[in-house]
Motif scaffolding. Structure first.
Motif, short mmCIF file in Angstrom:
data_model
loop_
_atom_site.label_atom_id
_atom_site.label_comp_id
_atom_site.label_asym_id
_atom_site.label_seq_id
_atom_site.Cartn_x
_atom_site.Cartn_y
_atom_site.Cartn_z
N ILE A 3 0.69 -1.24 0.03
CA ILE A 3 0.19 0.10 -0.19
C ILE A 3 0.91 1.09 -0.06
N ALA A 6 2.05 1.83 -3.44
CA ALA A 6 0.68 2.38 -4.29
C ALA A 6 0.20 3.65 -3.96
N ASN A 7 0.67 4.20 -2.61
CA ASN A 7 0.25 5.44 -2.49
C ASN A 7 1.44 6.34 -2.94
N PHE A 10 0.15 6.83 -6.68
CA PHE A 10 -0.81 7.66 -6.80
C PHE A 10 -0.37 8.88 -6.69
N VAL A 28 -7.88 -0.19 -9.79
CA VAL A 28 -6.90 0.21 -8.87
C VAL A 28 -7.19 1.20 -7.89
N TYR A 31 -9.92 0.08 -5.37
CA TYR A 31 -9.64 -0.89 -4.65
C TYR A 31 -8.61 -0.01 -3.52
N ARG A 32 -7.99 0.83 -4.01
CA ARG A 32 -6.83 1.87 -2.92
C ARG A 32 -7.92 2.52 -2.16
N GLU A 33 -9.03 3.19 -2.71
CA GLU A 33 -9.80 3.84 -1.83
C GLU A 33 -10.64 2.94 -0.71
N TYR A 35 -9.51 0.21 0.23
CA TYR A 35 -8.66 -0.29 1.64
C TYR A 35 -8.18 0.97 2.41
N LEU A 36 -8.01 1.84 2.17
CA LEU A 36 -7.74 3.17 2.83
C LEU A 36 -8.82 3.32 3.80
N PHE A 74 -3.87 -5.40 -1.62
CA PHE A 74 -2.71 -4.72 -0.93
C PHE A 74 -2.54 -5.38 0.25
#
Length: 85
Positions: A3, A6-7, A10, A28, A31-33, A35-36, A74
């Motif tokens: 993660i 990924a951050n 981003f 992507v 999924y990141r949003e 997860y966070l 992640f």
């Protein structure tokens, strides 16, 4: 994917450039949003992972399997949201 990596991708615009070029899909970003958001709910509201997943289903209008898939996409060094082995 880690993660933190990924951050970084981003934040510096690499993901957006890869998306525009067609190398990655919009999943992507979603999924990141997810997860966070779940990680934040677990830390700020002291929810367990299952409760956070149930709330994420409602917030993101996605199936529970999609939420779990986002979490499993992640990993993190702190193991706050990542599964343990």
């Amino acid at each position: 994917m880690n993660i933190n990596l990924a951050n970084t991708l981003f934040d510096n615009g690499t993901f957006m450039e890869m998306y525009k070029a067609g190398f990655i899909t919009d999943k992507v970003f979603l999924y990141r949003e997810i997860y966070l958001w779940i990680k934040a709910q677990m830390q700020t509201r002291n929810l367990n992972k299952y409760q956070a997943v149930l709330e994420a289903e409602i917030k993101f209008y996605k199936d529970k399997r999609t939420i779990w898939r986002a979490l499993n996409s992640f990993n993190a060094c702190d193991k706050t949201v990542s599964r343990t082995k």
